[in-house]
Scaffold this motif. Structure first.
Motif, short mmCIF file in Angstrom:
data_model
loop_
_atom_site.label_atom_id
_atom_site.label_comp_id
_atom_site.label_asym_id
_atom_site.label_seq_id
_atom_site.Cartn_x
_atom_site.Cartn_y
_atom_site.Cartn_z
N PHE A 47 0.86 -1.17 0.00
CA PHE A 47 0.00 0.00 0.00
C PHE A 47 0.90 1.22 0.00
N HIS A 48 0.79 2.04 -1.05
CA HIS A 48 1.62 3.23 -1.21
C HIS A 48 0.84 4.46 -0.73
N PHE A 49 1.49 5.23 0.13
CA PHE A 49 0.92 6.48 0.63
C PHE A 49 1.31 7.61 -0.32
N GLY A 50 0.50 8.64 -0.37
CA GLY A 50 0.76 9.77 -1.25
C GLY A 50 2.09 10.46 -0.98
N ASP A 51 2.62 10.33 0.24
CA ASP A 51 3.88 11.00 0.58
C ASP A 51 5.11 10.18 0.18
N GLY A 52 4.90 9.02 -0.45
CA GLY A 52 6.00 8.20 -0.90
C GLY A 52 6.29 7.00 -0.01
N GLY A 53 5.74 6.96 1.17
CA GLY A 53 5.93 5.80 2.04
C GLY A 53 5.02 4.65 1.62
N SER A 54 5.28 3.47 2.21
CA SER A 54 4.44 2.32 1.91
C SER A 54 4.54 1.29 3.02
N ILE A 55 3.58 0.37 3.04
CA ILE A 55 3.63 -0.80 3.92
C ILE A 55 3.28 -2.01 3.07
N ARG A 56 3.77 -3.16 3.51
CA ARG A 56 3.46 -4.41 2.82
C ARG A 56 2.52 -5.22 3.68
N GLY A 57 1.68 -6.02 3.02
CA GLY A 57 0.74 -6.83 3.76
C GLY A 57 0.17 -7.95 2.92
#
Length: 125
Positions: free
Chosen positions: A86-96
């Motif tokens: 899941f990619h956040f608009g600020d460039g960060g992300s998490i995997r799941g």
């Protein structure tokens, strides 16, 4: 035969998020669907029923700032595992991963788990 039906439901489910098209979700959710989101950790939030699950997923699908990237999908019978980022608009992300069960052509269960920042478990010496 069940794997083929499940694969098609999951393909359409993923398509809704990748195309930001909430309408694609309307006929994929079972009336008695149960979903557990990733937050708040560690238990997540439990959602029960068609309306609340449809609203949750449609809100995510409509979001054009954040987005899902499907990394892998595995289907066996009436179950599917979707590994995602899941990619956040600020460039960060998490995997799941989402563990999904399909019955009669609709999603009846969706349990989501994610790798989140935090303290790591102690390893044996």
């Amino acid at each position: 035969m069940r794997s083929r039906e499940t694969s098609e439901i999951i393909r359409r489910f993923n398509q809704a998020f990748q195309e930001h098209n909430p309408a694609l979700l309307e006929d994929l959710v079972a009336p008695d669907c149960v979903m557990e989101s990733i937050q708040p950790a560690p238990e997540g939030t439990r959602y029960e029923g068609y309306d609340v699950n449809l609203a949750f997923w449609q809100g995510m699908a409509a979001d054009r700032v954040n987005h899902f990237e499907v990394e892998d999908t595995f289907v066996m019978g009436d179950r599917a595992n979707i590994r995602w980022r899941f990619h956040f608009g600020d460039g960060g992300s998490i995997r799941g991963v989402s563990l999904i069960r399909v019955h009669n052509g609709r999603i009846v269960e969706a349990l989501a788990y994610a790798k989140t920042p935090g303290q790591s478990a102690p390893l044996p010496e």
